[in-house]
Design a protein around this motif. Structure first.
Motif, PDB file in Angstrom:
ATOM      1  N   PHE A 161       2.335   0.024  29.249  1.00 36.94           N
ATOM      2  CA  PHE A 161       3.152   1.151  28.778  1.00 36.94           C
ATOM      3  C   PHE A 161       3.517   1.057  27.307  1.00 36.94           C
ATOM      4  N   LEU A 162       2.870   0.140  26.569  1.00 40.36           N
ATOM      5  CA  LEU A 162       3.282  -0.018  25.162  1.00 40.36           C
ATOM      6  C   LEU A 162       2.974   1.232  24.348  1.00 40.36           C
ATOM      7  N   GLU A 191       2.032   2.556  20.459  1.00 41.77           N
ATOM      8  CA  GLU A 191       1.538   2.067  19.183  1.00 41.77           C
ATOM      9  C   GLU A 191       2.667   2.129  18.159  1.00 41.77           C
ATOM     10  N   LYS A 240       0.930   5.232  36.030  1.00 41.14           N
ATOM     11  CA  LYS A 240       0.624   5.257  34.592  1.00 41.14           C
ATOM     12  C   LYS A 240       0.389   6.694  34.106  1.00 41.14           C
ATOM     13  N   ASN A 263       2.916   9.140  31.464  1.00 38.55           N
ATOM     14  CA  ASN A 263       2.470   9.838  30.257  1.00 38.55           C
ATOM     15  C   ASN A 263       2.553  11.354  30.429  1.00 38.55           C
ATOM     16  N   PHE A 267      12.284  11.234  23.541  1.00 39.93           N
ATOM     17  CA  PHE A 267      11.074  12.020  23.785  1.00 39.93           C
ATOM     18  C   PHE A 267      11.375  13.490  24.050  1.00 39.93           C
ATOM     19  N   LEU A 268      12.257  14.005  23.205  1.00 37.41           N
ATOM     20  CA  LEU A 268      12.648  15.401  23.336  1.00 37.41           C
ATOM     21  C   LEU A 268      12.486  16.102  21.981  1.00 37.41           C
ATOM     22  N   TYR A 269      11.740  15.456  21.082  1.00 38.53           N
ATOM     23  CA  TYR A 269      11.621  16.015  19.733  1.00 38.53           C
ATOM     24  C   TYR A 269      10.504  17.041  19.657  1.00 38.53           C
ATOM     25  N   TYR A 320       1.660  16.764  20.169  1.00 36.30           N
ATOM     26  CA  TYR A 320       1.470  15.335  20.426  1.00 36.30           C
ATOM     27  C   TYR A 320       0.005  14.966  20.278  1.00 36.30           C
ATOM     28  N   GLY A 321      -0.237  13.748  19.759  1.00 40.94           N
ATOM     29  CA  GLY A 321      -1.608  13.275  19.593  1.00 40.94           C
ATOM     30  C   GLY A 321      -1.722  11.860  20.113  1.00 40.94           C
ATOM     31  N   CYS A 363      -3.594   8.461  23.967  1.00 43.81           N
ATOM     32  CA  CYS A 363      -3.159   8.432  25.372  1.00 43.81           C
ATOM     33  C   CYS A 363      -2.739   9.786  25.944  1.00 43.81           C
ATOM     34  N   PHE A 379      -1.345   9.846  13.893  1.00 42.34           N
ATOM     35  CA  PHE A 379      -0.759  10.700  14.940  1.00 42.34           C
ATOM     36  C   PHE A 379       0.731  10.474  15.100  1.00 42.34           C
ATOM     37  N   LYS A 380       1.228   9.351  14.568  1.00 43.52           N
ATOM     38  CA  LYS A 380       2.662   9.083  14.551  1.00 43.52           C
ATOM     39  C   LYS A 380       2.896   7.998  13.511  1.00 43.52           C
TER      40      LYS A 380
HETATM   41  O1  LIG Z   1       9.820  13.372  21.193  1.00 47.06           O
HETATM   42  C1  LIG Z   1       8.640  13.195  20.874  1.00 47.06           C
HETATM   43  C2  LIG Z   1       7.971  11.955  21.054  1.00 47.06           C
HETATM   44  C3  LIG Z   1       6.623  11.852  20.688  1.00 47.06           C
HETATM   45  N1  LIG Z   1       5.974  12.919  20.163  1.00 47.06           N
HETATM   46  C4  LIG Z   1       4.544  12.796  19.825  1.00 47.06           C
HETATM   47  O2  LIG Z   1       3.850  12.282  20.952  1.00 47.06           O
HETATM   48  C5  LIG Z   1       2.720  11.511  20.549  1.00 47.06           C
HETATM   49  C6  LIG Z   1       2.711  10.187  21.266  1.00 47.06           C
HETATM   50  O3  LIG Z   1       3.768   9.374  20.804  1.00 47.06           O
HETATM   51  P1  LIG Z   1       4.145   7.970  21.474  1.00 47.06           P
HETATM   52  O4  LIG Z   1       4.329   8.162  22.906  1.00 47.06           O
HETATM   53  O5  LIG Z   1       5.271   7.394  20.713  1.00 47.06           O
HETATM   54  O6  LIG Z   1       2.848   7.108  21.146  1.00 47.06           O
HETATM   55  P2  LIG Z   1       1.705   6.391  21.993  1.00 47.06           P
HETATM   56  O7  LIG Z   1       1.412   5.120  21.300  1.00 47.06           O
HETATM   57  O8  LIG Z   1       0.601   7.364  22.220  1.00 47.06           O
HETATM   58  O9  LIG Z   1       2.375   5.969  23.414  1.00 47.06           O
HETATM   59  C7  LIG Z   1       2.216   6.730  24.605  1.00 47.06           C
HETATM   60  O10 LIG Z   1       0.971   6.470  25.226  1.00 47.06           O
HETATM   61  C8  LIG Z   1       0.768   5.065  25.553  1.00 47.06           C
HETATM   62  C9  LIG Z   1      -0.641   4.924  26.086  1.00 47.06           C
HETATM   63  O11 LIG Z   1      -0.776   5.301  27.408  1.00 47.06           O
HETATM   64  C10 LIG Z   1       1.828   4.651  26.568  1.00 47.06           C
HETATM   65  O12 LIG Z   1       1.630   3.284  26.921  1.00 47.06           O
HETATM   66  C11 LIG Z   1       3.224   4.862  25.956  1.00 47.06           C
HETATM   67  O13 LIG Z   1       4.222   4.517  26.915  1.00 47.06           O
HETATM   68  C12 LIG Z   1       3.358   6.332  25.559  1.00 47.06           C
HETATM   69  O14 LIG Z   1       4.615   6.551  24.915  1.00 47.06           O
HETATM   70  C13 LIG Z   1       2.817  11.399  19.027  1.00 47.06           C
HETATM   71  O15 LIG Z   1       1.906  12.306  18.442  1.00 47.06           O
HETATM   72  C14 LIG Z   1       4.254  11.808  18.713  1.00 47.06           C
HETATM   73  O16 LIG Z   1       4.376  12.418  17.454  1.00 47.06           O
HETATM   74  C15 LIG Z   1       6.618  14.124  19.975  1.00 47.06           C
HETATM   75  O17 LIG Z   1       6.023  15.102  19.507  1.00 47.06           O
HETATM   76  N2  LIG Z   1       7.947  14.235  20.343  1.00 47.06           N
END
Ligand SMILES: O=c1ccn([C@@H]2O[C@H](COP(=O)(O)OP(=O)(O)O[C@H]3O[C@H](CO)[C@@H](O)[C@H](O)[C@H]3O)[C@@H](O)[C@H]2O)c(=O)[nH]1
Ligand SMILES: NC(=O)c1ccc[n+]([C@@H]2O[C@H](COP(=O)([O-])OP(=O)(O)OC[C@H]3O[C@@H](n4cnc5c(N)ncnc54)[C@H](O)[C@@H]3O)[C@@H](O)[C@H]2O)c1
Length: 448
Positions: free
Chosen positions: A154-155, A157, A209, A213, A254-256, A261-262, A265, A327-328
């Motif tokens: 669940f990590l 990046e 899993k 997501n 996770f409400l932004y 989202y990119g 995953c 992507f972030k």
């Molecule tokens: O409130 C939010 C939070 C995130 N994002 C976007 O969502 C995408 C994913 O962000 P984040 O989840 O932080 O990154 P990942 O590294 O892709 O992690 C996700 O995907 C991983 C792979 O499965 C899982 O392990 C993690 O738990 C899960 O958070 C990014 O583009 C963020 O900009 C938003 O737009 N709004």
């Protein structure tokens, strides 16, 4: 000895963290160039804290890298499979790498072992992995006990080491008491203060899993749609976010809202879940809408720019500065990054793009190798040079408190399009900048 198969984000982080906890770990990858880099002490990905952790493991003699399955399999009793599961044409997860790792284990296994699947895989993959290993053992005419466990990762990046070492939960999908015990012992150092281990059957673990997501992606798409409604009715999505997030049943994380989202995953796993539903004749309509909303959301900044300039055609010949490409923040990963869609939209409408990112410049150069109207700039300030307007796609820390007067003095049209809602209108107003974001400050056509 633990063998980690696949030295990408998940495999390297797992390998480095497990070595840090005192285990002997060998990381294997089929990509020889990657293994050579790692042996030289270089890290193929940008992940805060990973380089020093890898170095410590190597210096302590607890962490090694190889392409040689013979060497790795003969010494190990725990195998973590952490190879990629990219999407197929139809959205389903491609299990080729997972099953080839399973075959490589089955071709060499000589003693009782646990095979742990950390890759994100559809329900029934544990059974498929088991079948491949059993078949290879049988072909060799040997009888070695083994158990396959699903242990999804669940990590996130950018925060991968923190997430791995301080997990919210550790899911163990196992129907074998011995294997469950091996997993409990493996994670015991991360599980001291509070028992975070949840044991379940492998199918449920595999589905957990995707469900996690999918739920997070759903929250984001929901907020992005509400942001459009907020603009239409004159509400402020940031106030709404705080208003609903304060309910503990909803929560603030996770409400932004944003420009989509990119990453490697959410988009892939949402599509794989939809596909899994279709295969089992269970249409997942909510997820279909989540996915569709996100696909559209990635065009949101371009649409705002087009509205500001009075139509898409008016972007021909404009120069747009772009801050943030990954992507972030805190990663150089460009997989499914919203910036790619914005760049493509702008270039295909005749605009020039001057882009800057603190980490993802090399990746962007490779992706857009033939794009002559895309200039990759050495700094955020440089990207503004000669630009008409600024678009922000990734909320890197260094963009949080910019010199607004400098931005205003450099941009010809003095307009900022913020895809991550980082600024306050009062501040941008003072600098004389027009400021448009997601769900708070709707775009208005520019005055000529
Ligand atoms: O409130 C939010 C939070 C995130 N994002 C976007 O969502 C995408 C994913 O962000 P984040 O989840 O932080 O990154 P990942 O590294 O892709 O992690 C996700 O995907 C991983 C792979 O499965 C899982 O392990 C993690 O738990 C899960 O958070 C990014 O583009 C963020 O900009 C938003 O737009 N709004
Ligand atoms: N990236 C994340 O944030 C994250 C988080 C949780 C789960 N996951 C899941 O974990 C899995 C791995 O993701 P990743 O981002 O680390 O992938 P990645 O593409 O960064 O790394 C995968 C590595 O596996 C190697 N590989 C492929 N086949 C192999 C084989 N047969 N033997 C040895 N090595 C092989 C590749 O060369 C590559 O280096 C995916 O299923 C992904 O969905 C990813």
């Amino acid at each position: 000895m633990i063998t980690v198969i696949g030295s990408g984000y998940v495999g390297l982080v797992a390998g480095a963290c497990l070595a840090e906890l005192g285990n002997d770990v060998v990381c294997i990858d089929t990509d020889a160039a990657k293994i050579d880099m790692l042996r030289r002490g270089e890290v193929p990905i940008f992940e805060p804290g990973l380089e020093s952790l890898l170095r410590r493991g190597q210096e302590a003699g607890r962490l090694e890298f190889t392409t040689d399955y013979d060497l790795a399999v003969s010494r190990s009793t725990i195998f973590l499979i952490a190879v990629g599961t990219p999407p197929e044409e139809d959205g389903s997860a491609d299990l080729r790498h997972v099953l080839s790792a399973a075959a490589a284990i089955g071709e060499r296994l000589t003693r009782k072992a646990v095979i742990v699947n950390k890759s994100t895989v559809p329900v029934e993959t544990a059974a498929k992995v088991e079948a491949v290993i059993a078949e290879r053992l049988q072909a060799r005419g040997v009888d070695v006990e083994f158990s396959v466990v699903s242990n999804p990762e669940f990590l996130k990046e950018g925060a991968a080491i923190e997430d791995f070492t301080r997990p919210d939960r550790i899911i163990i999908g196992s129907s074998d008491a011995w294997a469950t015990e091996v997993m409990r012992n493996l994670y015991a150092p991360l599980n001291r203060r509070q028992d975070k281990i949840i044991v379940m059957d492998p199918r449920s673990a595999e589905l957990t899993k995707y469900a996690a997501n999918a739920m997070l992606a759903t929250r984001i798409s929901f907020m992005n749609e509400l942001a459009h409604l907020s603009e239409a009715v004159g509400a402020d999505i940031e106030a709404v976010r705080r208003g609903i997030g304060s309910d503990p049943r909803i929560g603030l994380r996770f409400l932004y809202p944003g420009c989509g989202y990119g990453g490697s995953c959410f988009p892939k796993d949402a599509r794989a879940l939809i596909r899994m539903g279709a295969e089992h004749k269970v249409p997942l309509r909510v997820m279909q809408a989540v996915e569709e909303a996100n696909r559209r959301q990635k065009h949101a900044l371009f649409e705002k720019l087009a509205t500001f300039y009075g139509g898409e055609r008016e972007l021909d010949g404009k120069t747009i500065a772009l801050w943030g490409l990954s992507f972030k923040p805190d990663t150089d990963d460009m997989r499914e990054a919203p910036s790619r869609v914005l760049i493509e939209d702008l270039l295909s409408h005749g605009a020039q793009v001057r882009a800057y990112d603190p980490a993802a410049m090399k990746q962007t150069r490779q992706i857009f190798a033939d794009a002559s109207r895309l200039t990759l700039c050495p700094s955020a300030a440089d990207a503004l040079e000669g630009s008409d307007a600024l678009a922000i796609v990734t909320e890197w820390r260094e963009f949080r408190s910019p010199d607004f007067d400098e931005i205003a003095s450099r941009l010809k049209d003095k307009a900022v399009f913020d895809g991550r809602n980082m600024y306050e209108r009062s501040v941008t107003d003072t600098a004389g900048l027009a400021y448009f974001d997601i769900g708070r400050n709707p775009v208005e056509p520019r005055e000529r």
